[in-house]
Design a protein around this motif. Structure first.
Motif, mmCIF file in Angstrom:
data_model
loop_
_atom_site.group_PDB
_atom_site.id
_atom_site.type_symbol
_atom_site.label_atom_id
_atom_site.label_comp_id
_atom_site.label_asym_id
_atom_site.label_seq_id
_atom_site.Cartn_x
_atom_site.Cartn_y
_atom_site.Cartn_z
ATOM 1 N N PHE A 43 60.727 67.286 17.814
ATOM 2 C CA PHE A 43 61.065 66.446 16.796
ATOM 3 C C PHE A 43 60.218 65.247 16.814
ATOM 4 C CE2 PHE A 43 63.400 65.291 20.695
ATOM 5 C CZ PHE A 43 62.986 64.017 20.890
ATOM 6 N N LEU A 44 60.321 64.186 15.912
ATOM 7 C CA LEU A 44 59.537 63.078 15.740
ATOM 8 C C LEU A 44 60.432 61.907 16.459
ATOM 9 C CD1 LEU A 44 57.977 62.676 12.298
ATOM 10 C CD2 LEU A 44 56.772 63.269 14.246
ATOM 11 N N PHE A 45 59.538 61.118 17.343
ATOM 12 C CA PHE A 45 60.301 59.988 17.829
ATOM 13 C C PHE A 45 61.049 58.984 16.947
ATOM 14 C CE2 PHE A 45 60.127 55.306 18.922
ATOM 15 C CZ PHE A 45 60.751 55.419 20.132
ATOM 16 N N ASP A 46 60.513 58.963 15.646
ATOM 17 C CA ASP A 46 61.099 58.194 14.736
ATOM 18 C C ASP A 46 62.457 58.540 14.124
ATOM 19 O OD1 ASP A 46 58.095 56.770 13.686
ATOM 20 O OD2 ASP A 46 57.956 58.741 14.285
ATOM 21 N N ASP A 47 62.457 59.945 13.930
ATOM 22 C CA ASP A 47 63.940 60.385 13.679
ATOM 23 C C ASP A 47 64.924 60.172 14.735
ATOM 24 O OD1 ASP A 47 62.340 61.311 11.740
ATOM 25 O OD2 ASP A 47 62.272 63.434 12.398
ATOM 26 N N VAL A 48 64.827 59.670 15.816
ATOM 27 C CA VAL A 48 65.781 59.264 16.979
ATOM 28 C C VAL A 48 66.368 58.264 16.424
ATOM 29 C CG1 VAL A 48 66.184 58.873 19.171
ATOM 30 C CG2 VAL A 48 64.266 60.548 18.657
ATOM 31 N N PRO A 49 67.829 58.163 16.476
ATOM 32 C CA PRO A 49 68.678 56.927 16.009
ATOM 33 C C PRO A 49 68.436 55.949 16.991
ATOM 34 C CG PRO A 49 70.256 58.926 16.686
ATOM 35 C CD PRO A 49 68.716 59.364 16.498
#
Length: 271
Positions: free
Chosen positions: A203-209
Motif C-alpha cells: 500500500f501507499l504510505f499516503d493511504d494510511v489514515p
C-alpha cells in the motif's frame, strides 16, 4: 680501521600485506558463500529470481481480484515490485550480515580472517545478487507489460543505498545480539514478521489514515520504499520521505554493532 655502514633491515609493509590478506579472505569467503547458498540445489541463482516473481504474482492475483487498479499507476505487478524489491534487499541483507559470525565461525579461527571480512563478504555478494535480481525483475516487467513508468536511476539508486545501509547497520548490530543472546534471535523473527505489511510494500504510505500514518513514519523502511516508487512514478512526489532518518538509524546501528563486535567477538567465538 674502517667502519661499515649497516643499513637497517627493511620492515615489511604490514598494513599493505594485511590489506591484500583481507582481500583474499573476502574473496574466499564469497566463493564459499556462492557454493553453499546457490550451489546446493538445481537452478541456484534461478531461485533467487523466481522467489520475488512468485511473490509479485501472488499479490497481483489476490489484489486484482477486488481492486480495479493499484494505488499508483496502472500495473499491479509494477506497483508491488517497486515495493518488494527494496524490501527483499533489506530483509536478505540484514539476515546475511547478522549470521556472518556464526556462518564463518570455523574460518575465523585463522588470524588472517576477521569478523569484518566475514561481514563484508556476505554484504558484497548479497548486494550484487539482489541488484541483479531487481534489474531482471523490474526490467522484465517493463518490457512485457504496459506500466507507464519512467525510471529515474539516481533516485532508484538512492533507495537501494538506503536499504543497503539499513541492512548493514541493523544486521551488524544483530550479529552481536544473535550470538550473545540466542533468545533474542527468536524474538526478532517474531517481531519483524509484520514488517512486510507495515513497510508500504502493498500500500501507499499516503493511504494510511491518521494518526497511524504518523506512527508508521518511524519505520525506517517506509522511506526507501517510498523513494523507490518516486523513482519509477514521476507524478508521485512522496513528500514524507526522509533521507536523514533512515541514514541515522543505519549509522547508529552500524557503529554500535562494530564497537560491540570488536570488543566481544573473541568471547562470542569461544562460546
Amino acid at each position: 680501521m674502517t667502519v661499515k655502514n649497516f643499513a637497517p633491515p627493511i620492515k615489511p609493509d604490514l598494513p599493505t600485506n594485511r590489506r591484500f590478506a583481507s582481500f583474499r579472505a573476502i574473496g574466499a569467503l564469497m566463493l564459499r558463500e556462492m557454493a553453499t547458498s546457490y550451489g546446493r540445489s538445481p537452478g541456484g541463482y534461478i531461485w533467487a529470481i523466481l522467489e520475488p516473481v512468485a511473490g509479485v504474482m501472488v499479490l497481483t492475483v489476490v489484489f486484482s481480484a477486488f481492486m480495479r487498479a493499484p494505488s499508483l499507476g496502472i500495473s499491479f505487478p509494477m506497483f508491488y515490485s517497486t515495493g518488494m524489491m527494496p524490501f527483499i534487499m533489506f530483509s536478505s541483507l540484514q539476515g546475511k550480515v547478522a549470521g556472518a559470525l556464526n556462518y564463518s565461525r570455523p574460518l575465523l579461527a585463522y588470524p588472517t580472517v576477521t569478523f569484518v571480512d566475514a561481514i563484508l563478504a556476505r554484504l558484497i555478494l548479497d548486494v550484487i545478487t539482489k541488484l541483479l535480481v531487481g534489474y531482471i525483475v523490474l526490467g522484465g516487467i517493463m518490457i512485457v507489460l504496459e506500466t507507464r513508468t519512467t525510471p529515474d536511476l539516481p533516485i532508484i539508486l538512492q533507495s537501494y543505498a538506503l536499504m543497503i545501509m539499513l541492512g548493514l547497520g541493523i544486521g551488524t548490530l544483530n550479529c552481536y545480539l544473535f550470538s550473545r543472546f540466542p533468545l533474542y534471535h527468536k524474538g526478532w523473527s517474531i517481531v519483524t514478521r509484520p514488517l512486510f505489511i507495515i513497510s508500504g510494500v502493498i500500500f501507499l504510505f499516503d493511504d494510511v489514515p491518521l494518526p497511524f500514518r504518523d506512527y508508521l513514519w518511524y519505520n525506517p523502511l517506509v522511506h526507501p520504499i517510498g523513494l523507490m516508487r518516486r523513482g519509477f512514478y514521476p507524478t508521485y512526489d512522496a513528500p514524507y520521505v526522509s533521507l536523514l532518518y533512515p541514514s541515522l538509524v543505519a549509522i547508529i546501528s552500524l557503529t554500535l554493532g562494530l564497537m560491540l563486535l570488536r570488543r566481544y567477538h573473541r568471547d562470542l567465538l569461544s562460546r
